[in-house]
Design a protein around this motif. Structure first.
Motif, PDB file in Angstrom:
ATOM      1  N   LYS A 183       0.826  -1.216   0.000  1.00  0.00           N
ATOM      2  CA  LYS A 183       0.000   0.000   0.000  1.00  0.00           C
ATOM      3  C   LYS A 183       0.858   1.263   0.000  1.00  0.00           C
ATOM      4  O   LYS A 183       0.434   2.318  -0.483  1.00  0.00           O
ATOM      5  N   LYS A 184       2.052   1.159   0.569  1.00  0.00           N
ATOM      6  CA  LYS A 184       2.962   2.302   0.627  1.00  0.00           C
ATOM      7  C   LYS A 184       3.844   2.396  -0.620  1.00  0.00           C
ATOM      8  O   LYS A 184       4.785   3.192  -0.667  1.00  0.00           O
ATOM      9  N   GLY A 185       3.574   1.541  -1.604  1.00  0.00           N
ATOM     10  CA  GLY A 185       4.298   1.622  -2.863  1.00  0.00           C
ATOM     11  C   GLY A 185       5.558   0.798  -2.939  1.00  0.00           C
ATOM     12  O   GLY A 185       6.351   0.946  -3.879  1.00  0.00           O
ATOM     13  N   ILE A 186       5.795  -0.085  -1.970  1.00  0.00           N
ATOM     14  CA  ILE A 186       6.990  -0.932  -1.959  1.00  0.00           C
ATOM     15  C   ILE A 186       6.668  -2.253  -2.647  1.00  0.00           C
ATOM     16  O   ILE A 186       5.712  -2.946  -2.270  1.00  0.00           O
ATOM     17  N   LYS A 187       7.441  -2.609  -3.637  1.00  0.00           N
ATOM     18  CA  LYS A 187       7.226  -3.853  -4.368  1.00  0.00           C
ATOM     19  C   LYS A 187       7.911  -5.000  -3.618  1.00  0.00           C
ATOM     20  O   LYS A 187       9.127  -5.012  -3.469  1.00  0.00           O
ATOM     21  N   VAL A 188       7.110  -5.947  -3.160  1.00  0.00           N
ATOM     22  CA  VAL A 188       7.622  -7.086  -2.399  1.00  0.00           C
ATOM     23  C   VAL A 188       7.318  -8.367  -3.165  1.00  0.00           C
ATOM     24  O   VAL A 188       6.151  -8.709  -3.370  1.00  0.00           O
ATOM     25  N   ALA A 189       8.340  -9.067  -3.581  1.00  0.00           N
ATOM     26  CA  ALA A 189       8.141 -10.387  -4.193  1.00  0.00           C
ATOM     27  C   ALA A 189       7.845 -11.389  -3.082  1.00  0.00           C
ATOM     28  O   ALA A 189       8.507 -11.391  -2.042  1.00  0.00           O
ATOM     29  N   ILE A 190       6.845 -12.240  -3.296  1.00  0.00           N
ATOM     30  CA  ILE A 190       6.402 -13.184  -2.261  1.00  0.00           C
ATOM     31  C   ILE A 190       6.480 -14.602  -2.821  1.00  0.00           C
ATOM     32  O   ILE A 190       6.067 -14.861  -3.954  1.00  0.00           O
ATOM     33  N   MET A 191       6.987 -15.508  -1.995  1.00  0.00           N
ATOM     34  CA  MET A 191       7.070 -16.915  -2.393  1.00  0.00           C
ATOM     35  C   MET A 191       6.647 -17.782  -1.210  1.00  0.00           C
ATOM     36  O   MET A 191       7.183 -17.640  -0.111  1.00  0.00           O
ATOM     37  N   GLY A 192       5.690 -18.662  -1.430  1.00  0.00           N
ATOM     38  CA  GLY A 192       5.258 -19.550  -0.360  1.00  0.00           C
ATOM     39  C   GLY A 192       3.856 -20.075  -0.591  1.00  0.00           C
ATOM     40  O   GLY A 192       3.112 -19.563  -1.437  1.00  0.00           O
TER      41      GLY A 192
END
Length: 332
Positions: A183-192
């Motif tokens: 929401k704050k504009g940070i791109k987080v790659a997620i794996m799981g």
């Protein structure tokens, strides 16, 4: 020495099933692995009919193996596949017994395994030991996990693919933290293995998944190597301020810079802010992420220091040497 290592099936999330035998063999010891996984369709039927009866059946096989091989040490990973009676039978044969429990502090070993029966009982948290002693577990030792340097290592020539990466199981607190970052504009790659039906913020996080299922240790190392920042959020973030998870070591072993929630044991294992950057509250994460994404040299120096630390102090071979030293001391 000769070891029989009992492993609780080939679970996706228990790589130490393989690391412990490898480490003991690298130290020159004979290791026989006993797997509680069902081996064939007959055993699958047995397990489906009755899980407790299936475990009794497998433990009878284990006792037969012990009678045949006559090991010096029986080492059980987690230890929840054996009953107190089985451990007593093994000890009656003059065989030393040890177990390594890895679910502290969110599940204490004595709640799921006969912890008090073992000659040596190891856990991944130092600050749960008073709880164990109250339950009669006297020979208890702190033994966090570590790395396998053959697997956990930096990329020869790093090529970044992700700014921030999170790899791990779904927990509501993790979901809240990652959704807030997005929401704050940070791109987080997620794996799981995150199932949409469990998630409150699936519509927000779905585009950021690079793998939405279990991943192998090799896949995890690869994405760590490709990430500028690895975000570590202990599943028990809101529960207590102690206990350390495998990611603490695996990310550092992959040569990655790591942001990790602060736990008491970490300062015994790493130099905070110089080898791993700790946060007290998730509210600190946006500013920390922005800072370290903008300061490449500082970030990479911390990652290198963490890598040097784990290679020097935190390998599975060193963990098993700790076990061997305690056994040798007890024999004297």
């Amino acid at each position: 020495m000769k070891f029989i290592v009992s492993i609780p099936g080939l679970a996706h999330t228990i790589p130490m099933n393989h690391y412990v035998p490898q480490a003991l063999r690298s130290l020159g010891h004979e290791v026989i692995v006993f797997n509680h996984e069902r081996d064939n369709w007959v055993e699958k039927i047995r397990e489906k009919i009755s899980k407790p009866a299936f475990l009794d059946y497998k433990n009878e096989q284990l006792l037969q193996l012990i009678d045949r091989e006559k090991p010096d040490v029986f080492f059980s990973i987690y230890g929840r596949t054996q009953t107190a009676e089985i451990i007593r039978k093994i000890k009656s044969k003059k065989i030393l017994t040890a177990s390594w429990w890895l679910n502290d502090p969110f599940q204490l070993g004595f709640e799921a395994a006969p912890a008090a029966e073992y000659d040596f009982y190891f856990t991944n948290s130092l600050y749960t030991h008073d709880d164990y002693r109250k339950k009669g577990v006297q020979n208890i030792y702190f033994l966090p996990v570590g790395i396998m340097p053959e697997l956990h290592k930096p990329m020869t020539q790093r090529q970044y693919k992700y700014d921030v990466l999170f790899a791990g199981d779904h927990k509501p607190n993790r979901e809240e933290i990652l959704a807030d970052l997005v929401k704050k504009g940070i791109k987080v790659a997620i794996m799981g293995p995150w199932k949409a039906r469990k998630m409150k913020y699936d519509d927000i996080l779905a585009p950021y998944f690079i793998k939405r299922s279990f991943f192998t240790p090799e896949e995890m190392v690869q994405v760590f190597q490709q990430s500028k920042i690895v975000l570590n959020v202990h599943t028990w973030l809101d529960l207590c301020d102690y206990g350390v998870n495998p990611r603490l070591f695996e990310a550092s072993g992959s040569g990655s810079f790591q942001l990790c929630d602060d736990k008491k044991e970490i300062s015994m294992l790493f130099e905070p802010q110089k080898e791993v950057v700790l946060y007290k509250s998730p509210a600190e994460l946006p500013a920390l992420i922005e800072y370290y994404l903008q300061h490449d040299q500082e970030r990479e120096a911390i990652a290198e220091a963490a890598y040097q630390r784990v290679v020097r102090d935190h390998t599975y071979t060193q963990r098993m040497q700790t076990v061997l030293d305690l056994i040798a001391k007890s024999k004297k």
